[in-house]
Design an enzyme around this catalytic site. Structure first.
Site, PDB file in Angstrom:
ATOM      1  N   GLU A 107       0.226  -0.977   5.954  1.00  0.00           N
ATOM      2  CA  GLU A 107       1.304  -0.312   6.695  1.00  0.00           C
ATOM      3  C   GLU A 107       1.102   1.189   6.751  1.00  0.00           C
ATOM      4  O   GLU A 107       1.403   1.837   7.750  1.00  0.00           O
ATOM      5  CB  GLU A 107       2.656  -0.646   6.064  1.00  0.00           C
ATOM      6  CG  GLU A 107       3.857  -0.368   6.965  1.00  0.00           C
ATOM      7  CD  GLU A 107       4.363   1.071   6.900  1.00  0.00           C
ATOM      8  OE1 GLU A 107       5.169   1.457   7.782  1.00  0.00           O
ATOM      9  OE2 GLU A 107       3.977   1.816   5.969  1.00  0.00           O
ATOM     10  N   GLU A 108       0.572   1.755   5.668  1.00  0.00           N
ATOM     11  CA  GLU A 108       0.369   3.202   5.598  1.00  0.00           C
ATOM     12  C   GLU A 108      -0.961   3.627   6.221  1.00  0.00           C
ATOM     13  O   GLU A 108      -1.251   4.814   6.299  1.00  0.00           O
ATOM     14  CB  GLU A 108       0.422   3.684   4.146  1.00  0.00           C
ATOM     15  CG  GLU A 108       1.728   3.400   3.417  1.00  0.00           C
ATOM     16  CD  GLU A 108       2.899   4.228   3.926  1.00  0.00           C
ATOM     17  OE1 GLU A 108       2.749   4.909   4.967  1.00  0.00           O
ATOM     18  OE2 GLU A 108       3.951   4.199   3.282  1.00  0.00           O
ATOM     19  N   ASP A 110       0.828  -1.203   0.000  1.00  0.00           N
ATOM     20  CA  ASP A 110       0.000   0.000   0.000  1.00  0.00           C
ATOM     21  C   ASP A 110       0.863   1.254   0.000  1.00  0.00           C
ATOM     22  O   ASP A 110       2.004   1.255   0.477  1.00  0.00           O
ATOM     23  CB  ASP A 110      -0.964   0.016   1.190  1.00  0.00           C
ATOM     24  CG  ASP A 110      -0.273  -0.077   2.544  1.00  0.00           C
ATOM     25  OD1 ASP A 110       0.725  -0.820   2.669  1.00  0.00           O
ATOM     26  OD2 ASP A 110      -0.714   0.613   3.489  1.00  0.00           O
TER      27      ASP A 110
END
Length: 376
Positions: free
Chosen positions: A134-135, A69
């Site tokens: 993760e973002e 991502d």
């Protein structure tokens, strides 16, 4: 190297704004399956993840970890090129995710393909732990996969996270840990009133100001050899009705502490609340822990990565724990030694994100060298 560049470009073309994956993982999975990996797809909520392994013999497990991502593009009109059309100009590849971290993913995959072709009977296991969260909130991504792996006693000895760790040139910095992140949502309770009659009101802005000054000026600790001092920052402060003649009845603030192992979670919370109470503030406070600090002492993994970088660039990376959080915070508690090595990070999360094409090849060669040092 051309193959690594082509895979980086293919990944950039997929607009995988968090938590969307848009086929990035299937692209990686197809290549890993062709190289003989066993694949376990792990979807939690709206987040795609996968765990892949190659090798069954005795020996350690080396895991490559990363995320497909990316952050939103920001104002598209400020980009020199379409953020999801990979474009090379003057030896530089532009596109959202070019540095954070689709070049890292491509380097992991192609280096592993090459290593397995050379050493099909390598010792130990090669693993991939890939997420699309993760973002974003980082709830249904690596955190959940790590819980799943822990529940079945899955072993990871060494983990390399492909985050863009370099600062000026590729390989100048190797992350061997990260600070913890503790956020607070503070509400200060006052009494609304007319500014001409302050005796009939209780201004929460005035009440908080001395305590906030103390928190901001406080020296929390001096850090240590590998960690900088703990820091306190206010990220949002809001009060008032918009009218110039009304004392607000409530103030809301968001703050964050980035903390080193010199502190404890309970100790930080106790210090903040003691300062608020000493200033006789009426408040409500919610805590949010984004991650605990983790640290991998210099040893087998960091030495192998450093030597692999030196073989490619001629420079030995500096060891650092600076920067924000990473998914390494969820992997380290599994007992793994965790480091981060990737391309230069100066353009990440910005418009016109980019990476030098040369760096992509250097990263692939460093990953290949690491595999050879640890598993050949």
């Amino acid at each position: 190297m051309p193959d690594t560049l082509a895979l980086t470009q293919d990944l950039i073309r997929r607009p995988s704004v968090s938590p969307e994956d848009h086929g990035c993982q299937e692209l990686m999975i197809g290549r890993l399956e062709a190289a003989g990996f066993a694949i376990e797809r792990l979807r939690y909520g709206n987040v795609d993840n996968f765990w892949a392994t190659h090798g069954t013999g005795p020996g350690p497990t080396l895991c490559f970890a990363g995320h497909t991502d990316v952050v939103p593009t920001g104002p598209v009109e400020e980009w020199h090129t379409d953020p999801f059309v990979p474009t090379i100009r003057d030896g530089v590849l532009y596109g959202r995710g070019a540095a954070d971290m689709k070049s890292g993913l491509a380097a992991m995959v192609t280096a592993t393909e090459d290593f397995i072709a050379r050493s099909p009977d390598h010792r130990g296991r090669i693993a991939f732990l890939i997420t699309s969260d993760e973002e974003g909130p980082s709830v249904d991504g690596t955190r959940r996969v790590a819980e799943h792996l822990k529940a079945r006693a899955e072993r990871i000895d060494w983990c390399l996270v492909g985050e863009p760790s370099s600062e000026q040139v590729f390989g100048d910095t190797l992350k061997i840990g990260r600070r913890g992140s503790l956020s607070g949502r503070l509400t200060v309770h006052g009494i609304q009133g007319h500014v001409a009659y302050p005796e009939l009101a209780d201004n929460p802005v005035h009440a908080l100001a001395p305590a906030l000054a103390e928190l901001a000026a406080r020296t929390w600790d001096a850090g240590n050899e590998h960690f900088g001092p703990t820091t306190f920052q206010v990220s949002n402060l809001n009060a008032g009705t918009g009218a110039p003649n009304v004392i607000p009845g409530e103030l809301k603030a968001r703050f964050n502490l980035r903390w080193s192992p010199a502190q404890t979670l309970d100790g930080l919370k106790a210090t903040v609340t003691s300062i608020l109470e000493r200033h006789r503030i009426r408040y409500s406070l919610e805590w949010f822990v984004s991650g605990l600090p983790f640290y991998t002492p210099p040893g087998t993994l960091s030495d192998a990565v450093s030597r692999a970088v030196a073989d490619v660039t001629g420079r030995v990376p500096a060891l650092s724990t600076g920067g924000g959080t990473s998914d390494g915070r969820f992997i380290a508690p599994l007992g793994a030694a965790v480091v981060e090595l990737g391309v230069v990070n100066r353009s990440i999360h910005k418009v016109n994100e980019h990476v030098r094409v040369e760096e992509i090849g250097q990263l692939r060669e460093a990953y290949l060298g690491l595999l050879g040092r640890l598993l050949a």
